[in-house]
Scaffold this motif. Structure first.
Motif, PDB file in Angstrom:
ATOM      1  N   ARG A 200       0.820  -1.207   0.000  1.00 53.32           N
ATOM      2  CA  ARG A 200       0.000   0.000   0.000  1.00 53.32           C
ATOM      3  C   ARG A 200       0.858   1.262   0.000  1.00 53.32           C
ATOM      4  O   ARG A 200       0.502   2.278  -0.606  1.00 53.32           O
ATOM      5  N   ARG A 201       2.002   1.188   0.657  1.00 48.39           N
ATOM      6  CA  ARG A 201       2.870   2.366   0.748  1.00 48.39           C
ATOM      7  C   ARG A 201       3.611   2.628  -0.552  1.00 48.39           C
ATOM      8  O   ARG A 201       3.714   3.783  -0.995  1.00 48.39           O
ATOM      9  N   TRP A 202       4.130   1.572  -1.178  1.00 53.10           N
ATOM     10  CA  TRP A 202       4.995   1.744  -2.347  1.00 53.10           C
ATOM     11  C   TRP A 202       4.325   1.381  -3.669  1.00 53.10           C
ATOM     12  O   TRP A 202       4.870   1.676  -4.733  1.00 53.10           O
ATOM     13  N   GLY A 203       3.173   0.716  -3.602  1.00 56.62           N
ATOM     14  CA  GLY A 203       2.485   0.333  -4.832  1.00 56.62           C
ATOM     15  C   GLY A 203       3.098  -0.853  -5.536  1.00 56.62           C
ATOM     16  O   GLY A 203       2.778  -1.122  -6.694  1.00 56.62           O
ATOM     17  N   VAL A 204       3.965  -1.598  -4.849  1.00 50.15           N
ATOM     18  CA  VAL A 204       4.636  -2.758  -5.448  1.00 50.15           C
ATOM     19  C   VAL A 204       4.721  -3.872  -4.399  1.00 50.15           C
ATOM     20  O   VAL A 204       4.901  -3.599  -3.205  1.00 50.15           O
ATOM     21  N   ALA A 205       4.582  -5.107  -4.853  1.00 48.63           N
ATOM     22  CA  ALA A 205       4.771  -6.270  -3.989  1.00 48.63           C
ATOM     23  C   ALA A 205       5.714  -7.239  -4.685  1.00 48.63           C
ATOM     24  O   ALA A 205       5.877  -7.198  -5.916  1.00 48.63           O
ATOM     25  N   TYR A 206       6.325  -8.116  -3.896  1.00 52.16           N
ATOM     26  CA  TYR A 206       7.326  -9.025  -4.440  1.00 52.16           C
ATOM     27  C   TYR A 206       7.002 -10.475  -4.092  1.00 52.16           C
ATOM     28  O   TYR A 206       6.313 -10.767  -3.109  1.00 52.16           O
ATOM     29  N   PRO A 249       9.974  -0.196 -10.617  1.00 54.03           N
ATOM     30  CA  PRO A 249       9.400   1.052 -11.137  1.00 54.03           C
ATOM     31  C   PRO A 249       8.704   0.888 -12.486  1.00 54.03           C
ATOM     32  O   PRO A 249       7.677   1.533 -12.741  1.00 54.03           O
ATOM     33  N   ALA A 250       9.256   0.039 -13.341  1.00 53.82           N
ATOM     34  CA  ALA A 250       8.647  -0.169 -14.654  1.00 53.82           C
ATOM     35  C   ALA A 250       7.288  -0.850 -14.529  1.00 53.82           C
ATOM     36  O   ALA A 250       6.326  -0.491 -15.229  1.00 53.82           O
ATOM     37  N   VAL A 251       7.196  -1.834 -13.636  1.00 52.26           N
ATOM     38  CA  VAL A 251       5.921  -2.534 -13.420  1.00 52.26           C
ATOM     39  C   VAL A 251       4.892  -1.578 -12.823  1.00 52.26           C
ATOM     40  O   VAL A 251       3.729  -1.542 -13.239  1.00 52.26           O
ATOM     41  N   ALA A 290      -4.043   6.111  -3.124  1.00 54.66           N
ATOM     42  CA  ALA A 290      -3.576   5.074  -4.029  1.00 54.66           C
ATOM     43  C   ALA A 290      -2.281   5.535  -4.673  1.00 54.66           C
ATOM     44  O   ALA A 290      -2.234   6.593  -5.289  1.00 54.66           O
ATOM     45  N   PRO A 291      -1.192   4.778  -4.529  1.00 54.61           N
ATOM     46  CA  PRO A 291       0.114   5.221  -5.020  1.00 54.61           C
ATOM     47  C   PRO A 291       0.087   5.606  -6.490  1.00 54.61           C
ATOM     48  O   PRO A 291      -0.310   4.816  -7.333  1.00 54.61           O
ATOM     49  N   GLY A 292       0.466   6.855  -6.779  1.00 58.88           N
ATOM     50  CA  GLY A 292       0.551   7.303  -8.161  1.00 58.88           C
ATOM     51  C   GLY A 292      -0.710   7.931  -8.699  1.00 58.88           C
ATOM     52  O   GLY A 292      -0.726   8.466  -9.794  1.00 58.88           O
ATOM     53  N   HIS A 293      -1.829   7.853  -7.929  1.00 59.79           N
ATOM     54  CA  HIS A 293      -3.092   8.391  -8.414  1.00 59.79           C
ATOM     55  C   HIS A 293      -3.517   9.642  -7.645  1.00 59.79           C
ATOM     56  O   HIS A 293      -4.681  10.002  -7.643  1.00 59.79           O
ATOM     57  N   GLU A 294      -2.609  10.269  -6.974  1.00 56.43           N
ATOM     58  CA  GLU A 294      -2.972  11.415  -6.137  1.00 56.43           C
ATOM     59  C   GLU A 294      -3.621  12.524  -6.960  1.00 56.43           C
ATOM     60  O   GLU A 294      -3.176  12.855  -8.051  1.00 56.43           O
ATOM     61  N   GLY A 295      -4.693  13.096  -6.386  1.00 55.35           N
ATOM     62  CA  GLY A 295      -5.288  14.282  -6.991  1.00 55.35           C
ATOM     63  C   GLY A 295      -6.329  14.009  -8.044  1.00 55.35           C
ATOM     64  O   GLY A 295      -6.898  14.928  -8.604  1.00 55.35           O
ATOM     65  N   TYR A 296      -6.624  12.725  -8.338  1.00 60.70           N
ATOM     66  CA  TYR A 296      -7.619  12.442  -9.356  1.00 60.70           C
ATOM     67  C   TYR A 296      -8.995  12.317  -8.722  1.00 60.70           C
ATOM     68  O   TYR A 296      -9.148  11.994  -7.558  1.00 60.70           O
ATOM     69  N   GLY A 297     -10.035  12.528  -9.524  1.00 61.28           N
ATOM     70  CA  GLY A 297     -11.395  12.517  -9.013  1.00 61.28           C
ATOM     71  C   GLY A 297     -12.057  11.163  -9.127  1.00 61.28           C
ATOM     72  O   GLY A 297     -11.403  10.133  -9.257  1.00 61.28           O
ATOM     73  N   GLU A 298     -13.405  11.176  -9.086  1.00 58.82           N
ATOM     74  CA  GLU A 298     -14.167   9.944  -9.136  1.00 58.82           C
ATOM     75  C   GLU A 298     -14.066   9.292 -10.515  1.00 58.82           C
ATOM     76  O   GLU A 298     -13.851   9.952 -11.516  1.00 58.82           O
ATOM     77  N   VAL A 299     -14.262   7.958 -10.540  1.00 60.67           N
ATOM     78  CA  VAL A 299     -14.325   7.224 -11.787  1.00 60.67           C
ATOM     79  C   VAL A 299     -15.773   6.823 -12.007  1.00 60.67           C
ATOM     80  O   VAL A 299     -16.480   6.495 -11.054  1.00 60.67           O
ATOM     81  N   TYR A 300     -16.242   6.865 -13.252  1.00 55.11           N
ATOM     82  CA  TYR A 300     -17.644   6.580 -13.529  1.00 55.11           C
ATOM     83  C   TYR A 300     -17.772   5.341 -14.386  1.00 55.11           C
ATOM     84  O   TYR A 300     -16.891   4.977 -15.154  1.00 55.11           O
ATOM     85  N   ILE A 301     -18.926   4.684 -14.226  1.00 56.84           N
ATOM     86  CA  ILE A 301     -19.267   3.571 -15.113  1.00 56.84           C
ATOM     87  C   ILE A 301     -20.633   3.847 -15.708  1.00 56.84           C
ATOM     88  O   ILE A 301     -21.394   4.650 -15.186  1.00 56.84           O
ATOM     89  N   HIS A 302     -20.939   3.149 -16.804  1.00 63.87           N
ATOM     90  CA  HIS A 302     -22.217   3.359 -17.475  1.00 63.87           C
ATOM     91  C   HIS A 302     -23.266   2.485 -16.841  1.00 63.87           C
ATOM     92  O   HIS A 302     -23.001   1.363 -16.454  1.00 63.87           O
ATOM     93  N   GLU A 303     -24.478   2.973 -16.782  1.00 61.93           N
ATOM     94  CA  GLU A 303     -25.570   2.179 -16.238  1.00 61.93           C
ATOM     95  C   GLU A 303     -25.993   1.112 -17.239  1.00 61.93           C
ATOM     96  O   GLU A 303     -25.826   1.269 -18.424  1.00 61.93           O
TER      97      GLU A 303
END
Length: 303
Positions: A200-206, A249-251, A290-303
């Motif tokens: 959760r902190r780094w956005g990567v697991a091994y 970082p690439a992943v 969410a690592p790397g997604h800072e500052g973005y708004g809501e995500v929408y889906i279609h009904e």
């Protein structure tokens, strides 16, 4: 080969006395699913009687279900037995989540494979298991396969996804048994909690020889802009052929890019609503965490 229903005689009923299919505990769809789930990756042909045995069904019930599945194309005859039919493949390709995710991910997976020279996996979380929906292999001949599954705690991509999964799924895994799959498999709740916090902190697991002896991987979750889990990407290789810290970082970047690409496909339109309104149980990371997604708004889906 002719598949006919076995006679439902007294001896068959006696044989089935310890099985639950003839006592109304499982519906027809559950019994059919138990037959399909009884096929193994190495099977080229299985007799109806063996399938019934694996599924915990009586011979009569197993033969009857196999006969119907042959007529519908879900199974086909092969070398004295049956195997999964093309109808199964055809329907599987229609699953929207798999189809959309794979289509968006393939260019990025190709780039990762060429840049890192390692096998690239695309996975989703199915309950508490990792389900691999696409693999671009290298010459390392890793044992993973499309359609294969492993417990999430035993793989890098599983831990990456589990860190952002709904809380009730995390608790299921944390409270469950940690069966060993390889020398490095996690064996305790405390160890897994530490790994999830790091993801959760780094956005990567091994994965350091946790799912397969001699295999390591770096993985990242694919998240929507509000932190909802969409899937996971990983690169895997034999021990000594890849530096996990160098490829991480690439992943991570590829997974972030894929999340944003999928978000663009789900852009707001007339009559659309935020994902949060559709799933109150979904445990998202707080907006901006969410690592790397800072500052973005809501995500929408279609009904």
């Amino acid at each position: 080969m002719t598949v006919t229903p076995a006679a439902d005689d007294e001896s068959d009923r006696s044989l089935a006395s310890g099985l639950d299919d003839d006592h109304g505990k499982r519906g027809m769809l559950q019994r059919a699913m138990s037959i399909l789930s009884s096929f193994r990756p190495t099977d080229t042909s299985v007799s109806p009687t063996e399938l019934a045995k694996r599924a915990g069904l009586s011979k009569a019930t197993g033969h009857r279900i196999v006969k119907e599945m042959l007529e519908l194309g879900f199974l086909e005859r092969s070398n004295g037995g049956v195997r999964l039919g093309l109808r199964m493949f055809e329907i599987g390709q229609l699953v929207p989540r798999q189809r959309n995710l794979r289509r968006a991910a393939l260019p990025l997976m190709h780039d990762l494979r060429e840049a890192i020279r390692a096998t690239v996996h695309l996975a989703v979380l199915d309950g508490t298991d990792v389900l691999y929906i696409d693999i671009l292999g290298q010459s390392d001949e890793l044992p993973s396969r499309i359609g294969g599954r492993l417990p999430s705690y035993a793989t890098g991509v599983g831990k990456a996804m589990l860190a952002f999964a709904p809380l009730f799924i995390q608790e299921q895994v944390l409270e469950g048994e940690f069966l060993p799959y390889a020398p490095g498999t996690i064996r305790s709740r405390a160890e897994l909690e530490s790994e999830l916090e790091s993801a959760r902190r780094w956005g990567v697991a091994y994965d350091r020889e946790e799912s397969t002896a001699g295999v390591v991987c770096a993985a990242a979750p694919i998240l929507s802009l509000d932190g909802a889990l969409l899937g996971g990407l990983s690169v895997s290789s034999r021990v000594g052929q890849m530096n996990l810290q160098q490829v991480a970082p690439a992943v991570h970047t590829a997974a972030l890019t894929l999340g944003r690409m999928l978000a663009q496909e789900m852009a707001p339109r007339f009559g659309a609503a935020p994902i949060a309104e559709y799933d109150d149980n979904y445990a998202r990371a707080p907006r901006g965490s969410a690592p790397g997604h800072e500052g973005y708004g809501e995500v929408y889906i279609h009904e």
